[in-house]
Motif scaffolding. Structure first.
Motif, mmCIF file in Angstrom:
data_model
loop_
_atom_site.group_PDB
_atom_site.id
_atom_site.type_symbol
_atom_site.label_atom_id
_atom_site.label_comp_id
_atom_site.label_asym_id
_atom_site.label_seq_id
_atom_site.Cartn_x
_atom_site.Cartn_y
_atom_site.Cartn_z
ATOM 1 N N GLU A 17 0.806 -1.215 0.000
ATOM 2 C CA GLU A 17 0.000 0.000 0.000
ATOM 3 C C GLU A 17 0.841 1.267 0.000
ATOM 4 O O GLU A 17 0.371 2.326 -0.368
ATOM 5 C CB GLU A 17 -0.924 0.010 1.223
ATOM 6 N N HIS A 18 2.087 1.176 0.472
ATOM 7 C CA HIS A 18 2.931 2.353 0.620
ATOM 8 C C HIS A 18 4.320 2.082 0.048
ATOM 9 O O HIS A 18 4.816 0.977 0.125
ATOM 10 C CB HIS A 18 3.070 2.738 2.102
ATOM 11 N N ASP A 19 4.948 3.096 -0.494
ATOM 12 C CA ASP A 19 6.306 3.003 -1.027
ATOM 13 C C ASP A 19 7.268 3.611 -0.006
ATOM 14 O O ASP A 19 7.840 4.670 -0.226
ATOM 15 C CB ASP A 19 6.402 3.744 -2.370
ATOM 16 N N LEU A 20 7.423 2.933 1.130
ATOM 17 C CA LEU A 20 8.197 3.497 2.228
ATOM 18 C C LEU A 20 9.576 2.844 2.354
ATOM 19 O O LEU A 20 9.747 1.661 2.114
ATOM 20 C CB LEU A 20 7.450 3.338 3.550
ATOM 21 N N LEU A 21 10.508 3.671 2.778
ATOM 22 C CA LEU A 21 11.872 3.257 3.088
ATOM 23 C C LEU A 21 12.212 3.924 4.411
ATOM 24 O O LEU A 21 11.799 5.053 4.670
ATOM 25 C CB LEU A 21 12.820 3.752 1.995
ATOM 26 N N VAL A 22 12.932 3.216 5.274
ATOM 27 C CA VAL A 22 13.376 3.790 6.534
ATOM 28 C C VAL A 22 14.897 3.843 6.522
ATOM 29 O O VAL A 22 15.554 2.952 5.975
ATOM 30 C CB VAL A 22 12.833 2.995 7.753
ATOM 31 N N SER A 23 15.458 4.909 7.078
ATOM 32 C CA SER A 23 16.912 5.046 7.125
ATOM 33 C C SER A 23 17.331 5.549 8.503
ATOM 34 O O SER A 23 16.566 6.210 9.193
ATOM 35 C CB SER A 23 17.408 6.031 6.060
ATOM 36 N N VAL A 24 18.558 5.190 8.881
ATOM 37 C CA VAL A 24 19.171 5.751 10.082
ATOM 38 C C VAL A 24 20.567 6.191 9.683
ATOM 39 O O VAL A 24 21.262 5.495 8.948
ATOM 40 C CB VAL A 24 19.182 4.753 11.268
ATOM 41 N N ASP A 25 20.933 7.392 10.107
ATOM 42 C CA ASP A 25 22.224 7.935 9.666
ATOM 43 C C ASP A 25 23.363 7.513 10.586
ATOM 44 O O ASP A 25 23.162 6.902 11.632
ATOM 45 C CB ASP A 25 22.160 9.457 9.500
ATOM 46 N N LEU A 26 24.578 7.828 10.164
ATOM 47 C CA LEU A 26 25.766 7.554 10.960
ATOM 48 C C LEU A 26 25.740 8.412 12.221
ATOM 49 O O LEU A 26 25.170 9.502 12.226
ATOM 50 C CB LEU A 26 27.025 7.849 10.144
ATOM 51 N N PRO A 27 26.370 7.944 13.294
ATOM 52 C CA PRO A 27 26.289 8.667 14.556
ATOM 53 C C PRO A 27 27.112 9.945 14.590
ATOM 54 O O PRO A 27 28.165 10.043 13.965
ATOM 55 C CB PRO A 27 26.855 7.662 15.569
ATOM 56 N N VAL A 28 26.590 10.905 15.336
ATOM 57 C CA VAL A 28 27.320 12.120 15.672
ATOM 58 C C VAL A 28 27.378 12.137 17.189
ATOM 59 O O VAL A 28 26.343 12.143 17.853
ATOM 60 C CB VAL A 28 26.603 13.377 15.135
ATOM 61 N N GLU A 29 28.592 12.106 17.755
ATOM 62 C CA GLU A 29 28.740 12.033 19.201
ATOM 63 C C GLU A 29 28.654 13.416 19.839
ATOM 64 O O GLU A 29 29.263 14.369 19.370
ATOM 65 C CB GLU A 29 30.067 11.387 19.585
#
Length: 97
Positions: A17-29
């Motif tokens: 039903e949806h064209d979804l993608l999830v992302s998580v970026d690289l860490p910033v301390e």
């Protein structure tokens, strides 16, 4: 997402039903606290637009993000970090797993 240092992990929703993608970026301390800032974002991948983005406020680095194929919930996993997320009504809400 503006200011993103790079992408650590992505996953596509299994929903037809949806064209979804999830992302998580690289860490910033955060040097003052030792915690890490990661941005978790849900995208409409066909349109190339972010629908929602939140800071995870993780105490550890996040290595992976995955959609649950059964109910399209989202999980982020890393060092000292496991959270379950729900994307509803253009909002991401998380809880510690």
């Amino acid at each position: 997402v503006v200011g993103c240092p790079g992408i650590a992990s992505i996953d596509f929703s299994s929903s037809v039903e949806h064209d979804l993608l999830v992302s998580v970026d690289l860490p910033v301390e955060d040097e003052a606290t030792g915690s890490f800032s990661h941005i978790l974002a849900v995208w409409d991948w066909r349109k190339g637009v972010a629908l929602c983005a939140v800071d995870t406020f993780s105490e550890g680095k996040i290595f992976s993000v995955k959609y649950n194929p059964v109910d399209d919930s989202i999980v982020t996993i890393g060092c000292a970090h496991t959270m379950m997320w729900r994307y509803r009504d253009d909002e991401l809400k998380g809880k510690v797993a």
